[in-house]
Design an enzyme around this catalytic site. Structure first.
Site, PDB file in Angstrom:
ATOM      1  N   HIS A   1       0.877  -1.197   0.000  1.00 23.23           N
ATOM      2  CA  HIS A   1       0.000   0.000   0.000  1.00 23.23           C
ATOM      3  C   HIS A   1       0.902   1.231   0.000  1.00 23.23           C
ATOM      4  CE1 HIS A   1      -3.799   2.170   1.521  1.00 23.23           C
ATOM      5  NE2 HIS A   1      -2.892   3.112   1.260  1.00 23.23           N
TER       6      HIS A   1
ATOM      7  N   HIS B   1       1.567   5.370  -1.701  1.00 17.86           N
ATOM      8  CA  HIS B   1       1.195   6.550  -2.504  1.00 17.86           C
ATOM      9  C   HIS B   1       2.457   7.140  -3.112  1.00 17.86           C
ATOM     10  CE1 HIS B   1      -2.937   6.764  -0.866  1.00 17.86           C
ATOM     11  NE2 HIS B   1      -2.360   6.214   0.199  1.00 17.86           N
TER      12      HIS B   1
ATOM     13  N   LYS C   1      -9.330  -0.407  -5.842  1.00 14.93           N
ATOM     14  CA  LYS C   1      -9.382   0.266  -4.539  1.00 14.93           C
ATOM     15  C   LYS C   1     -10.738   0.908  -4.306  1.00 14.93           C
ATOM     16  CE  LYS C   1      -7.898   2.124  -0.707  1.00 14.93           C
ATOM     17  NZ  LYS C   1      -6.720   2.704  -0.164  1.00 14.93           N
TER      18      LYS C   1
ATOM     19  N   HIS D   1     -10.511   1.043   1.795  1.00 14.69           N
ATOM     20  CA  HIS D   1     -10.301   2.058   2.834  1.00 14.69           C
ATOM     21  C   HIS D   1     -11.494   1.948   3.779  1.00 14.69           C
ATOM     22  CE1 HIS D   1      -8.720   5.971   4.419  1.00 14.69           C
ATOM     23  NE2 HIS D   1      -9.896   5.883   5.007  1.00 14.69           N
TER      24      HIS D   1
ATOM     25  N   HIS E   1      -4.613  -0.603   5.840  1.00 14.12           N
ATOM     26  CA  HIS E   1      -4.172   0.159   7.016  1.00 14.12           C
ATOM     27  C   HIS E   1      -5.084  -0.017   8.223  1.00 14.12           C
ATOM     28  CE1 HIS E   1      -7.004   2.822   5.090  1.00 14.12           C
ATOM     29  NE2 HIS E   1      -6.143   3.291   4.228  1.00 14.12           N
TER      30      HIS E   1
ATOM     31  N   ASP F   1       1.502   2.628   3.519  1.00 13.16           N
ATOM     32  CA  ASP F   1       0.667   3.822   3.333  1.00 13.16           C
ATOM     33  C   ASP F   1       1.530   5.076   3.376  1.00 13.16           C
ATOM     34  OD1 ASP F   1      -1.595   5.238   2.768  1.00 13.16           O
ATOM     35  OD2 ASP F   1      -2.457   5.116   4.772  1.00 13.16           O
TER      36      ASP F   1
HETATM   37  O1  DOR Z   1      -3.409   9.442   5.626  1.00 13.28           O
HETATM   38  C1  DOR Z   1      -3.754   9.133   4.511  1.00 13.28           C
HETATM   39  N1  DOR Z   1      -3.185   9.680   3.413  1.00 13.28           N
HETATM   40  N2  DOR Z   1      -4.727   8.231   4.351  1.00 13.28           N
HETATM   41  C2  DOR Z   1      -5.237   7.939   3.161  1.00 13.28           C
HETATM   42  O2  DOR Z   1      -6.118   7.125   3.100  1.00 13.28           O
HETATM   43  C3  DOR Z   1      -4.793   8.659   1.952  1.00 13.28           C
HETATM   44  C4  DOR Z   1      -3.449   9.171   2.108  1.00 13.28           C
HETATM   45  C5  DOR Z   1      -3.049  10.186   1.066  1.00 13.28           C
HETATM   46  O3  DOR Z   1      -3.310   9.961  -0.112  1.00 13.28           O
HETATM   47  O4  DOR Z   1      -2.433  11.180   1.424  1.00 13.28           O
HETATM   48 ZN    ZN Z   2      -3.326   5.112   1.593  1.00 12.99          ZN
END
Ligand code: DOR
Ligand code: ZN
Length: 346
Positions: free
Chosen positions: A14, A16, A100, A137, A175, A248
């Site tokens: 997971h 970003h 997702k 999520h 998460h 995450d």
């Molecule tokens: O804290 C988070 N940041 N939770 C999420 O689900 C998305 C993520 C983000 O894209 O910044």
């Molecule tokens: Zn995330």
């Protein structure tokens, strides 16, 4: 005596990465230690179609430094308009590893998420048929529900009904932040996995709120009280194959976090393995770090574990940078609040 631990090269289930200058800035931080990652689709606009995913994958590979190897595992952002045939083709070709689900409004860039779960029933049935996992999520967005209860309420109101309505759907609860989530996963033998982040194994809500408000500990789902953190640590260090690492790691530039309305997200790509080694060592579970970081995730996603290995070495505290410089400004690195003695041997 030097302590060393050699494990299969880990993956991040997971992650970003964003796009453009942020992508270029943070990608090496993950690719240095991880072979593969499940790439979250919450760009603006989101990665919705197979074509979007192919284009985004190409941009990630173009941003990868030449001397690094890394495989992005792409996901599609589920909307009420998602075409089951597009999902099936993208999964069959190997382009897309999962879909997702963001409840609309649950977190960063989730405005296009699902409001009416009946509208995505057809896609979910297709996914169950082809074995394509749904990454969830797991937070309700009902304004009446307290933010600290949103995961537990999601399980009862949304997740369990979906799993009953679409038998055979393979689901990753992303998460996990609560003992309720851990219990739900433990109670279901098949078709259910869960990622746990690095930071949720370490912080509690006190980190965010005690002694001043600490925006770099704010993420969603928000960290809960210590008993929940401890349940996550027990699950992650147990060796149970249903629990695996999904950092995450979610970069936001400092000005967007240090603001009157700061973004949710903790950036931990750079020091995640050092943090995890510390947590697992404290639990007397270093021998189970490989299961959590390198074996359980591939098993759930029906992939082989990585052939290469990495070695963690214990020594004097490692000096990680406070911030990573990117073309869109500095990104603060997760501070676990204790010294990190383990480093990945280069
Ligand atoms: O804290 C988070 N940041 N939770 C999420 O689900 C998305 C993520 C983000 O894209 O910044
Ligand atoms: Zn995330």
């Amino acid at each position: 005596m030097t302590q060393r631990l050699t494990i299969r090269r880990p993956d991040d289930w997971h992650l970003h990465l964003r796009d453009g200058a942020m992508l270029a800035g943070v990608l090496p931080e993950t690719a240095r230690d991880f072979a593969r990652a499940i790439i979250m689709p919450n760009l603006v606009p989101p990665v919705v179609t197979a074509q979007d995913a192919a284009d985004y994958r190409a941009r990630i590979l173009a941003a990868l430094p030449e001397d690094m190897a890394f495989t992005p595992l792409m996901t599609l952002y589920l909307t009420e308009e998602t075409d089951p045939k597009d999902v099936a083709a993208a999964h069959a070709s190997g382009l897309v590893s999962a879909v997702k689900l963001y409840p609309a409004g649950a977190t960063t860039n989730s405005a296009s998420g699902v409001q009416d779960f009946d509208k995505v029933r057809g896609v979910l049935e297709t996914m169950a048929g082809i074995g394509c996992p749904l990454c969830v999520h797991g937070e309700v967005t009902d304004p009446e529900v307290d933010i600290f209860d949103r995961e537990a309420v999601f399980i009862d109101r949304v997740l369990d009904p979906i799993r009953r309505a679409v038998p055979g759907l393979r689901v990753v609860m992303e998460h996990l932040t609560t003992a309720d989530g851990v219990d739900y996963v433990r109670a279901h033998e098949t078709g259910l996995g869960a990622t746990i982040t690095t930071h949720h194994l370490i912080i509690t809500r006190n980190h965010i709120l005690v002694g001043g408000i600490k925006p770099h500990y704010y993420c969603l789902p928000v960290a809960k009280r210590a008993r929940h953190r401890d349940a996550l640590v027990a699950a992650a260090t147990s060796g149970d194959a249903r629990f695996f690492l999904g950092t995450d790691s979610a970069p936001h530039s400092d000005p967007t976090k240090e603001s009157a309305c700061g973004c949710a997200g903790i950036f931990s790509a750079t020091n995640t393995l050092s943090c995890l080694a510390e947590v697992f060592e404290r639990e007397g579970a270093l021998d189970r770090l490989e299961a959590f970081a390198s074996l359980n995730g591939p098993a759930f996603y029906r992939l082989a574990p990585n052939a290469e290995t990495i070695t963690l070495v214990k020594g004097a505290p490692v000096a990680f940078p406070d911030k990573i410089a990117t073309g869109v400004g500095p990104v603060t690195l997760f501070d676990p609040g204790f010294p990190l003695h383990w480093r990945v041997e280069r």
